[in-house]
Design a protein around this motif. Structure first.
Motif, short mmCIF file in Angstrom:
data_model
loop_
_atom_site.label_atom_id
_atom_site.label_comp_id
_atom_site.label_asym_id
_atom_site.label_seq_id
_atom_site.Cartn_x
_atom_site.Cartn_y
_atom_site.Cartn_z
N LEU A 15 0.87 -1.17 0.00
CA LEU A 15 0.00 0.00 0.00
C LEU A 15 0.90 1.22 0.00
O LEU A 15 1.85 1.31 0.80
CB LEU A 15 -0.85 -0.03 1.27
N LEU A 16 0.62 2.16 -0.90
CA LEU A 16 1.31 3.45 -0.85
C LEU A 16 0.67 4.23 0.28
O LEU A 16 -0.55 4.39 0.31
CB LEU A 16 1.12 4.15 -2.20
N VAL A 17 1.48 4.70 1.24
CA VAL A 17 0.85 5.40 2.37
C VAL A 17 1.18 6.89 2.42
O VAL A 17 0.40 7.67 2.96
CB VAL A 17 1.19 4.75 3.74
N GLU A 18 2.32 7.30 1.85
CA GLU A 18 2.70 8.70 2.05
C GLU A 18 3.64 9.19 0.95
O GLU A 18 4.45 8.44 0.42
CB GLU A 18 3.40 8.83 3.41
N THR A 19 3.52 10.48 0.65
CA THR A 19 4.46 11.17 -0.24
C THR A 19 5.27 12.14 0.61
O THR A 19 4.69 12.85 1.44
CB THR A 19 3.68 11.95 -1.31
N VAL A 20 6.58 12.16 0.42
CA VAL A 20 7.45 13.03 1.20
C VAL A 20 8.16 13.98 0.24
O VAL A 20 8.82 13.54 -0.71
CB VAL A 20 8.51 12.21 1.98
N VAL A 21 8.00 15.28 0.47
CA VAL A 21 8.55 16.27 -0.45
C VAL A 21 9.56 17.15 0.28
O VAL A 21 9.20 17.81 1.27
CB VAL A 21 7.44 17.18 -1.03
N PRO A 22 10.82 17.18 -0.19
CA PRO A 22 11.80 18.05 0.46
C PRO A 22 11.47 19.53 0.23
O PRO A 22 10.76 19.87 -0.72
CB PRO A 22 13.13 17.70 -0.24
N ALA A 23 12.02 20.39 1.10
CA ALA A 23 11.80 21.84 0.96
C ALA A 23 12.57 22.36 -0.25
O ALA A 23 13.58 21.78 -0.66
CB ALA A 23 12.28 22.55 2.21
N LEU A 24 12.09 23.46 -0.80
CA LEU A 24 12.82 24.15 -1.87
C LEU A 24 13.72 25.20 -1.23
O LEU A 24 13.34 25.83 -0.25
CB LEU A 24 11.83 24.83 -2.80
N PRO A 25 14.93 25.42 -1.78
CA PRO A 25 15.79 26.45 -1.23
C PRO A 25 15.15 27.83 -1.37
O PRO A 25 14.35 28.05 -2.28
CB PRO A 25 17.06 26.37 -2.08
N ALA A 26 15.52 28.76 -0.47
CA ALA A 26 15.04 30.14 -0.60
C ALA A 26 15.46 30.66 -1.98
O ALA A 26 16.50 30.26 -2.51
CB ALA A 26 15.63 31.00 0.50
N GLY A 27 14.65 31.53 -2.56
CA GLY A 27 15.00 32.07 -3.87
C GLY A 27 14.68 31.12 -5.01
O GLY A 27 15.33 31.16 -6.05
N THR A 28 13.69 30.26 -4.81
CA THR A 28 13.30 29.33 -5.87
C THR A 28 11.95 29.74 -6.48
O THR A 28 11.03 30.10 -5.75
CB THR A 28 13.16 27.89 -5.31
N GLY A 29 11.86 29.70 -7.78
CA GLY A 29 10.60 29.91 -8.47
C GLY A 29 10.23 28.64 -9.21
O GLY A 29 11.10 27.88 -9.63
N CYS A 30 8.92 28.40 -9.36
CA CYS A 30 8.44 27.15 -9.99
C CYS A 30 7.44 27.46 -11.10
O CYS A 30 6.82 28.51 -11.12
CB CYS A 30 7.70 26.28 -8.99
N ARG A 31 7.25 26.51 -11.96
CA ARG A 31 6.21 26.63 -12.97
C ARG A 31 5.78 25.25 -13.44
O ARG A 31 6.62 24.40 -13.74
CB ARG A 31 6.71 27.43 -14.17
N PHE A 32 4.46 25.01 -13.47
CA PHE A 32 3.92 23.81 -14.10
C PHE A 32 3.10 24.26 -15.28
O PHE A 32 2.25 25.13 -15.17
CB PHE A 32 3.03 23.02 -13.13
N ASP A 33 3.37 23.70 -16.45
CA ASP A 33 2.58 24.09 -17.62
C ASP A 33 2.36 22.86 -18.50
O ASP A 33 3.17 21.93 -18.51
CB ASP A 33 3.31 25.18 -18.41
N GLU A 34 1.26 22.88 -19.22
CA GLU A 34 0.94 21.76 -20.12
C GLU A 34 0.04 22.27 -21.21
O GLU A 34 -0.51 23.38 -21.12
CB GLU A 34 0.25 20.63 -19.36
N PHE A 35 -0.13 21.45 -22.25
CA PHE A 35 -1.07 21.80 -23.30
C PHE A 35 -2.10 20.69 -23.44
O PHE A 35 -1.75 19.52 -23.57
CB PHE A 35 -0.37 22.04 -24.63
N THR A 36 -3.38 21.08 -23.40
CA THR A 36 -4.47 20.13 -23.62
C THR A 36 -5.38 20.71 -24.70
O THR A 36 -5.45 21.92 -24.86
CB THR A 36 -5.34 19.93 -22.36
N ARG A 37 -6.07 19.84 -25.39
CA ARG A 37 -7.00 20.33 -26.42
C ARG A 37 -8.24 20.91 -25.79
O ARG A 37 -8.80 21.86 -26.27
CB ARG A 37 -7.40 19.19 -27.35
N ARG A 38 -8.73 20.29 -24.73
CA ARG A 38 -9.89 20.80 -24.01
C ARG A 38 -9.56 20.89 -22.54
O ARG A 38 -8.78 20.06 -22.04
CB ARG A 38 -11.10 19.86 -24.20
#
Ligand SMILES: Cc1cc2nc3c(=O)[nH]c(=O)nc-3n(C[C@H](O)[C@H](O)[C@H](O)COP(=O)(O)OP(=O)(O)OC[C@H]3O[C@@H](n4cnc5c(N)ncnc54)[C@H](O)[C@@H]3O)c2cc1C
Ligand code: FES
Ligand code: FES
Lengths: 293, 169
Positions: A166-189
């Motif tokens: 069973l997957l029970v947990e996701t663990v995400v490390p912190a981002l360093p100060a001064g970090t910028g992010c972007r998620f982008d994608e293309f969909t038809r609808r």
């Protein structure tokens, strides 16, 4: 369009769920939000003999920060992640990504663990979590193990989860100060699965030079992948339109995305290149504004 | 397969049945509770016509098994007018007035998706309204009338004390 018969169990604890998944004479499946599994069952592409409904396991539904790391329980709904102020403040990449998952009704039901275990190559969360270097905690009756994202995803709709795990947990490390992010994608609808996309992070030092970059690609391969060489080339100098374009070209250089009725592989590669170049500049702009601390 | 006894509250009424685990909630609502306002289009989560509210949240009833809503509250399109002694809900009136439907097959799904967030619509721009209804397909209207209806219903339902664009705030 009706599922084949199955036995239904709703365990009251993780231990009970693990015992059910270990049953020798069954073909068990975990049922979380059902947003991927139930369509497959309705088409009879999946015919589990036993459904282990984990929706009663409230202990798997949480978002919390421990030390510098974010911990997300597997049963956390997409809609809950989307609304989390903690996540939006410190891991805004996840907020941006989860808003693109399907539609509101899908996000009310679908879970983070389900998205990961389903491992669709065009799903948003696996790619965002690859960019963030996340790990996944997996349990069976014989104990727990933590897998880096790169060990977890092994192929299209394939993970290294064993049938009794069973997957029970996701663990995400912190981002360093001064970090910028972007998620982008293309969909038809709006809300469709994407033809291509990317998740990027850019960390800048006070002089504006890039100290770290992450570029994870969506729809480029059977699993989420990172463009390690393209990332490395960005480090040590400011991110400019030229260096972003060069890095994006490098990121897709050796890619061979699939062609299908939705798009050709060549189109997908060009699309991903454009999205990466643009996203790097957006992330750089956000890093300058001094987001997450 | 052994049947499982479940007790579900649908639109305030308790429905108790023994069901096969594989019975979809959409079929339970239509064939057991005999409420046929909830429509079934694709049965794999794509069209949204089967949308109902479970404990207040809009979800696809074709992607839930009836056994999963044991002990929970389900609300279907029939509730909208039933809660008003048969009068149409302002959202339904707006769909009527703004031509938000033609054949009406998709309408129950749109209504149940939008109704819980109507009080937030006033702050939404058109792109956000379209994102809100992106999980519901309509083969007839071209969506313009639906977007107008949602905006109009939100305007009508906003309490008079709330600040209005152009008014004093
Ligand atoms: C119309 C529609 C549009 C969609 N659009 C998108 C989209 O744009 N992007 C996107 O990413 N997804 C999309 N999805 C899929 C959606 O995100 C699913 O919710 C998600 O992929 C699965 O999560 P779930 O909780 O519903 O899992 P389920 O459907 O319950 O399970 C999926 C799989 O994961 C396994 N599983 C679930 N939880 C666990 C666990 N804790 N441990 C081990 N195994 C587990 C199940 O056994 C099953 O094999 C869409 C779905 C629909 C119906
Ligand atoms: S019938 Fe449920 S989404 Fe189409
Ligand atoms: S009115 Fe016919 S499908 Fe929407």
């Amino acid at each position: 369009m009706k599922p084949a018969p199955f036995r239904y169990e709703k365990p009251r604890s993780v231990e009970q769920a693990l015992a059910l998944l270990a049953a020798e004479d069954e073909e068990p499946k975990v049922l979380a939000g059902g947003q991927s599994l139930v369509p497959l069952m309705n088409f009879r592409l999946a015919r589990p003999s036993l459904l282990v409904d984990i929706n009663g396991l409230a202990e798997l539904s949480y978002i919390r920060r421990e030390g510098s790391r974010l911990r997300i329980g597997a049963l956390t709904r997409h809609a809950v992640l989307e609304e989390s102020p903690l996540v939006e403040r410190h891991w805004p990449l996840l907020t941006e990504a989860v808003r693109l998952v399907g539609h509101p009704q899908i996000r009310n039901a679908g879970t983070i663990g389900g998205s990961l275990a389903h491992a669709d190559p065009t799903a948003e969360l696996p790619v965002a979590l690859a960019a963030l270097d996340a790990g996944f905690v997996v349990r069976s009756r014989s104990g727990a193990r933590e897998l880096h994202w790169s060990e977890f995803f092994v192929g299209q709709l394939q993970t290294s989860l064993q049938p009794d795990e069973l997957l029970v947990e996701t663990v995400v490390p912190a981002l360093p100060a001064g970090t910028g992010c972007r998620f982008d994608e293309f969909t038809r609808r709006h809300g469709d699965f994407a033809l291509g996309g990317c998740a990027v992070t850019v960390s800048l030092d006070p002089d504006g030079a890039c100290t770290r970059a992450a570029i994870a690609l969506l729809g480029a391969a059977p699993t989420p992948i990172r463009a390690a060489r393209a990332e490395a080339e960005l480090v040590g100098r400011p991110v400019t339109a030229e260096s972003a374009a060069r890095s994006a070209a490098r990121a897709v250089q050796d890619l061979d995305p699939t062609s299908d009725l939705h798009a050709s592989g060549e189109y997908r590669r060009d699309l991903i290149e454009s999205l990466v170049a643009r996203s790097l500049l957006t992330a750089r702009g956000r890093a300058r504004e001094g987001v997450p601390a | 397969m052994t049947r499982i006894r479940i007790t579900v509250t649908i639109n305030g009424a308790v429905v108790e049945r023994a069901v096969d685990p594989r019975m979809l909630l959409s079929d339970f609502i239509r064939h057991e509770a005999r409420l046929t306002g909830t429509h079934v289009g694709c049965e794999h989560g794509v069209c949204g016509s089967c949308t109902v509210q479970v404990d207040g949240s809009p979800v696809r009833s074709c992607l839930l098994f009836a056994v999963q809503v044991d002990g929970r509250e389900v609300r279907t399109v029939e509730a909208l007018a039933a809660e008003r002694d048969g009068a149409l809900h302002p959202l339904q009136e707006a769909f009527h007035a703004e031509q938000g439907l033609q054949c009406g097959f998709c309408t129950p799904g749109f209504l149940m998706s939008v109704e819980p967030v109507l009080d937030r619509v006033e702050e939404m721009d058109d792109a956000q309204i379209r994102a809100l209804i992106s999980g519901n397909l309509c083969r007839c209207t071209g969506y313009e009338g639906i977007v107008c209806a949602v905006r109009e219903a939100a305007r009508k339902m906003a309490s008079p004390s709330r600040s209005r664009p152009g008014g004093a705030s």
